[in-house]
Write an enzyme that holds these catalytic residues in place. Sequence first.
Site, mmCIF file in Angstrom:
data_model
loop_
_atom_site.group_PDB
_atom_site.id
_atom_site.type_symbol
_atom_site.label_atom_id
_atom_site.label_comp_id
_atom_site.label_asym_id
_atom_site.label_seq_id
_atom_site.Cartn_x
_atom_site.Cartn_y
_atom_site.Cartn_z
ATOM 1 N N CYS A 56 29.112 41.741 33.496
ATOM 2 C CA CYS A 56 30.315 41.928 34.297
ATOM 3 C C CYS A 56 30.001 41.982 35.789
ATOM 4 O O CYS A 56 29.183 42.808 36.218
ATOM 5 C CB CYS A 56 31.012 43.219 33.862
ATOM 6 S SG CYS A 56 32.404 43.701 34.909
ATOM 7 N N TYR A 187 38.912 34.229 38.742
ATOM 8 C CA TYR A 187 39.689 34.598 37.561
ATOM 9 C C TYR A 187 41.100 34.022 37.634
ATOM 10 O O TYR A 187 41.676 33.636 36.613
ATOM 11 C CB TYR A 187 39.750 36.122 37.419
ATOM 12 C CG TYR A 187 38.461 36.734 36.944
ATOM 13 C CD1 TYR A 187 38.242 36.990 35.591
ATOM 14 C CD2 TYR A 187 37.448 37.071 37.836
ATOM 15 C CE1 TYR A 187 37.057 37.553 35.140
ATOM 16 C CE2 TYR A 187 36.263 37.624 37.405
ATOM 17 C CZ TYR A 187 36.064 37.870 36.051
ATOM 18 O OH TYR A 187 34.880 38.421 35.618
#
Length: 350
Positions: A56, A187
Amino acid sequence: MSTSQTDDHRTPGRYVSSGVEFTRDTNYISTRITRDGRDGFPVEPGRYRLVAARACPWANRAVIVRRLLGLESVLSMGLCGPVHDERSWTFDLDPGGVDPVLGIPRLRDAYLARFPDYSRGITVPAVVEVATGHLVTNDYAQMTLDFSTEWSHLHRPGAPDLYPERHRDEIDEIAQLIFEDVNNGVYRCGFAGSQSAYERAYQRLFDRLDWLEERLAGQRYLVGHTITEADIRLFTTLARFDAVYHGHFKCNRNKLTEMPVLWSYARDLFQTPGFGDTIDFAQIKEHYYVVHTDINPTKIVPSGPELASWLTPHHREQLADRPFGDATPPEPPSQAERVPAENTVPVFGG
């Protein structure tokens, strides 16, 4: 074993909503760990555990800051595996699938221990109070700033000032632009639910990358003459760009390796102790390509890109020759926290 560990471990999440623009839920748990304990959680050695995942980018920031500041001895770290389901990150890298300090199989258990009705996303990084098993905060942006400021009396000797007071306004401004257009921008491309939403996000992303290319052409770091929080926030996205975002998220105008300034800047940071030694390329690719089944239903993980070029000379020391100013680089990571050699480039002695 927590009752939350059910068969839904095999149920993937959904990340794309057809017809709409991706909007990140930024309503994080804002409790802070401070020197004066004003939120009920004072800074104390050994009291808390940082839960992260090498896959992440948001958690990677906290791992880097913890390394640079030398907080390893006062703030332990648990690592979740790269693949999670729709409900929680899991400790599947640990024996028996249970975190050895917190005694839980799922990060979700710490969230529910404090908030029994918690229904939002289970995110990393998170800080958990060891004695109670309660989540304290998952506010990743404030978390690293507090590591720099509220935890300063526990920093290692020679720790750098990653959030210097004289530059804070500029760091905050640059960090916000990077978040909106780059960190979250990739994203917004990858999780776009319509062609128009994707194209808007794509344009914003590459406009900002072009702006950064120009800004960094004449200065080694984003703000001032040394590494700051702003550089850390940009680096974790750049490190994943060619491996994931270029193909998986359709951020494909060009690769990072085709942007000369940003590519040399990224290699510069990667070769700095505390940065490249936190990057696990295998976990990064496995996370994105396996978890996002609505984007990649086959779960096939690409073999490339090649990694050796991360070690090539960057020559950015000509712009400034002291990455940490009067401070010193961190010691190599402990054996227990070292990224497996086969998952990265052996920058710091294997």
